[in-house]
Design a protein around this motif. Structure first.
Motif, PDB file in Angstrom:
ATOM      1  N   TYR A   1       4.723   3.428   3.417  1.00 14.54           N
ATOM      2  CA  TYR A   1       5.557   3.917   2.753  1.00 14.54           C
ATOM      3  C   TYR A   1       6.005   5.288   3.708  1.00 14.54           C
ATOM      4  O   TYR A   1       5.807   6.486   3.656  1.00 14.54           O
ATOM      5  CB  TYR A   1       6.277   4.785   1.543  1.00 14.54           C
TER       6      TYR A   1
ATOM      7  N   ASN B   1       0.437  -1.252   0.246  1.00 16.19           N
ATOM      8  CA  ASN B   1       0.089  -0.223   0.162  1.00 16.19           C
ATOM      9  C   ASN B   1       1.012   1.112  -0.034  1.00 16.19           C
ATOM     10  O   ASN B   1       2.067   1.344   0.521  1.00 16.19           O
ATOM     11  CB  ASN B   1      -1.135   0.435   1.318  1.00 16.19           C
ATOM     12  N   GLU B   2       0.478   2.372  -0.404  1.00 14.22           N
ATOM     13  CA  GLU B   2       1.191   3.979  -0.537  1.00 14.22           C
ATOM     14  C   GLU B   2       1.086   3.649   0.803  1.00 14.22           C
ATOM     15  O   GLU B   2       2.346   4.058   0.915  1.00 14.22           O
ATOM     16  CB  GLU B   2       0.231   4.580  -1.176  1.00 14.22           C
TER      17      GLU B   2
ATOM     18  N   THR C   1       8.451   8.429  -0.721  1.00 15.55           N
ATOM     19  CA  THR C   1       8.868   7.992  -1.729  1.00 15.55           C
ATOM     20  C   THR C   1       9.739   8.379  -2.775  1.00 15.55           C
ATOM     21  O   THR C   1       9.334   7.917  -3.608  1.00 15.55           O
ATOM     22  CB  THR C   1       7.876   7.284  -2.521  1.00 15.55           C
TER      23      THR C   1
END
Length: 614
Positions: free
Chosen positions: A425, A421-422, A429
């Motif tokens: 992070y 999942n984003e 990123t």
């Protein structure tokens, strides 16, 4: 054409198996139940040999079938020549095994230009083997000539010929790969049997010799240190710290759970060198565990970290053992020691077993598990299962095991930059560093969940070791690529919660584990980190350069020439370097030590004599 494929494969299989049995009858390896099991197990490699050479026969027979008379000797010539190759290579490998105690790998290139001399030596020193090989060659030629082979190729039967060819190619590729669920097999896949003595029996010489001839001498591990005579070896041994005596008869039956934290670097961790708290759980656990001031990886790949840690020995200069001729040596590493003492030994990873899995069994792990042994519907990264699934698989395995056992777990999340999942992070990123931090932080959370469950599950006396196998994606400044995390703690067994101010090495890990178990091995080149008189050093190599770190002093030499390349002081953070002249007495003593160890240890490594280190 179907009959031709079947009869060709049968002839080749018959002489592959017969030549191995003849070697047995001549006393190379004694008959026993274990030997018979290994012989049966090795049939998969025998079938690989048959698949390769039958395919070659079919290709070579296209022009002979079209140009020469039906069922002529010339049409059968490829079968005869390949049968001879199988018989001769098996015999040559058996003779080499008698002489050197190991099978032929890249050594196929060392006899270049000496063919006639080697042939005469075989006739004189090994007449029984030579006569047996000659006899088998005559028999194979006679049988092949007498067997009737119908015309293989014709325009009238083009469709059926193509269909049979396609089916055979699918079968052959499947056999050569060793199936479709894992890394294509090499001759070293024989070590998946889990016992080096049985691997010696299961070995298929025609396949191995052909494989390494095709692979080429450039793929071998090449020694770059000078060859030294026996007198010089004795002098070098005196310059090195004294090894322990071997004590293995009464080691304590402790379980060992060893986590190889894939690609973790100390430079990213606040408890070592970073200002950002990327791995809060590990940092807290380190405060409550045994952990030296610094530890350095001996290599840059998983198999190199495994060799240094489990075998307490340095890798080849600028190379590794796995996949080279050196893998075929019989190393007495910690997994093998414990396996021989009755421990159940297991190696777990989340990717395909591949070279890492077979190499783990070379070092003494009886069982190896990879991606295709899991039965879990999960999100995978590009390498395979991620840490949560690897830990759960390992925990389920631990619950099944009877003490004592040794299980090594190679993690997987940090083998990639992928997170499901984003929102995972947490550090962003926008840069490679942010992505690395985010993935490492995710792995730290998985580690915490596993350790909590592990501590609640395990009740027997157990040593838990956490160590990075190597680093990845680190800047090439100072020692960032080599400084790695390490800690050890005990479950129902006392492990000192101390932080010795030493520059430790992966070579020190196996001696330290044996020490807490009440044992020691004189052939280990490292030293127990519990020793109050610790005097060992960390070492690693890159290209032709060999680097040593001791008492916060670094020395780098050219391993080929012995010339000095760098002297430096290591910073408090285990990473920063401050270059300095090499003239001081302390640096000169360290230079002398690194030259002695490098020459001595590499000579033993390439001679297959690592057990002689003392």
């Amino acid at each position: 054409m179907l009959f031709n494929i079947l009869i060709t494969s049968f002839i080749l299989f018959f002489f592959t198996l017969l030549s191995k049995l003849v070697v047995f009858s001549l006393g190379v390896i004694p008959f026993s139940f274990e030997s018979l099991y290994a012989l049966f197990w090795g049939l998969q490699l025998d079938l690989t040999t048959v698949a390769i050479f039958t395919t070659l026969c079919l290709i070579l027979n296209i022009p002979t079938a079209l140009l020469f008379a039906k069922n002529s000797i010339i049409e059968k010539l490829p079968i005869i020549l390949i049968s001879w190759w199988i018989i001769i290579s098996t015999t040559a490998d058996a003779i080499y095994f008698i002489e050197a105690g190991r099978h032929i790998t890249f050594e196929v290139f060392t006899g270049e230009g000496s063919g006639f001399a080697l042939f005469i030596t075989c006739l004189i020193k090994f007449p029984l083997q030579s006569i047996a090989a000659f006899t088998l060659c005559v028999i194979s030629a006679f049988i092949t000539v007498k067997i009737y082979l119908p015309q293989r190729y014709s325009l009238s039967r083009l469709k059926s010929n193509l269909a049979y060819s396609l089916v055979w190619i699918i079968f052959a590729v499947t056999m050569i790969r060793g199936g479709w669920h894992d890394h294509p097999q090499s001759p070293m896949s024989v070590y998946k049997i889990g016992d080096p003595k049985q691997a010696e029996v299961a070995w298929n010489a025609p396949y191995a010799i052909t494989y390494y001839l095709v692979k080429g001498v450039k793929k071998a591990a090449h020694r770059i240190t000078p060859v030294i005579d026996d007198t010089s070896i004795s002098q070098l041994r005196k310059q090195l710290p004294q090894s322990y005596e071997t004590k293995l008869s009464e080691i304590k039956p402790l379980n060992i759970i060893f986590l190889l934290l894939e690609s973790w670097g100390a430079a990213d961790m606040k408890s070592y060198a970073n200002h950002t708290d990327v791995t809060p759980f590990f940092n807290q656990l380190r405060k409550e565990s045994f952990s030296p001031h610094s530890m350095y990886a001996n290599g840059f790949r998983t198999v190199e970290g495994m060799f240094a840690s489990f075998c307490s020995y340095s890798n080849p200069i600028g190379a590794g053992v796995a996949g080279t001729q050196l893998q075929n040596m019989n190393y007495m590493c910690l997994p093998r020691i414990l396996n021989n003492k009755g421990w159940s030994t297991h190696f777990v990873q989340g990717s395909g077993k591949g070279i890492v899995g077979s190499f783990s069994q070379t070092l003494g792990f009886k069982y190896s598990y990879g991606e295709h042994d899991y039965n879990r519907d999960s999100i995978l990264n590009h390498w395979g299962y991620m840490d949560d699934d690897i830990y759960q698989f390992s925990l389920d395995k631990i619950k099944e095991l009877k003490s004592p056992y040794f299980i090594a777990i190679n993690t997987g999340t940090t083998h990639d930059t992928y997170l499901p999942n984003e929102s995972d992070y947490n550090f962003g990123t926008q840069s490679r560093e942010q992505i690395r931090y985010s993935v490492l932080n995710n792995a730290d959370k998985s580690l915490e969940k596993f350790i909590v469950k592990l501590n609640a599950t395990v009740t027997e006396p157990t040593i838990v070791v956490l160590m990075s196998d190597h680093t990845a994606g680190m800047p090439h400044t100072g020692l960032q690529r080599n400084s790695i995390p390490f800690l050890m703690y005990g479950i129902n067994v006392d492990v000192p919660k101390t932080k010795p101010y030493i520059n430790a090495s992966q070579r020190d890990v196996a001696p330290t584990i044996l020490d807490i178990m009440g044992g020691s091995a004189r052939w280990f080149t490292g030293q127990s980190m519990f020793d109050n008189n610790y005097s060992s050093s960390a070492d690693f190599s890159q290209g032709k350069s060999a680097t040593w770190i001791k008492n916060n002093k670094l020395v780098k030499i050219n391993a080929e020439t012995g010339s000095i390349e760098q002297c430096a002081f290591v910073g408090e953070n285990t990473i920063d370097l401050e270059n300095t002249p090499c003239e001081s007495e302390e640096f000169q003593a360290l230079i002398k030590e690194v030259r002695a160890y490098t020459s001595y240890s590499q000579q033993l490594l390439y001679n297959g004599e690592t057990a002689s280190y003392s």
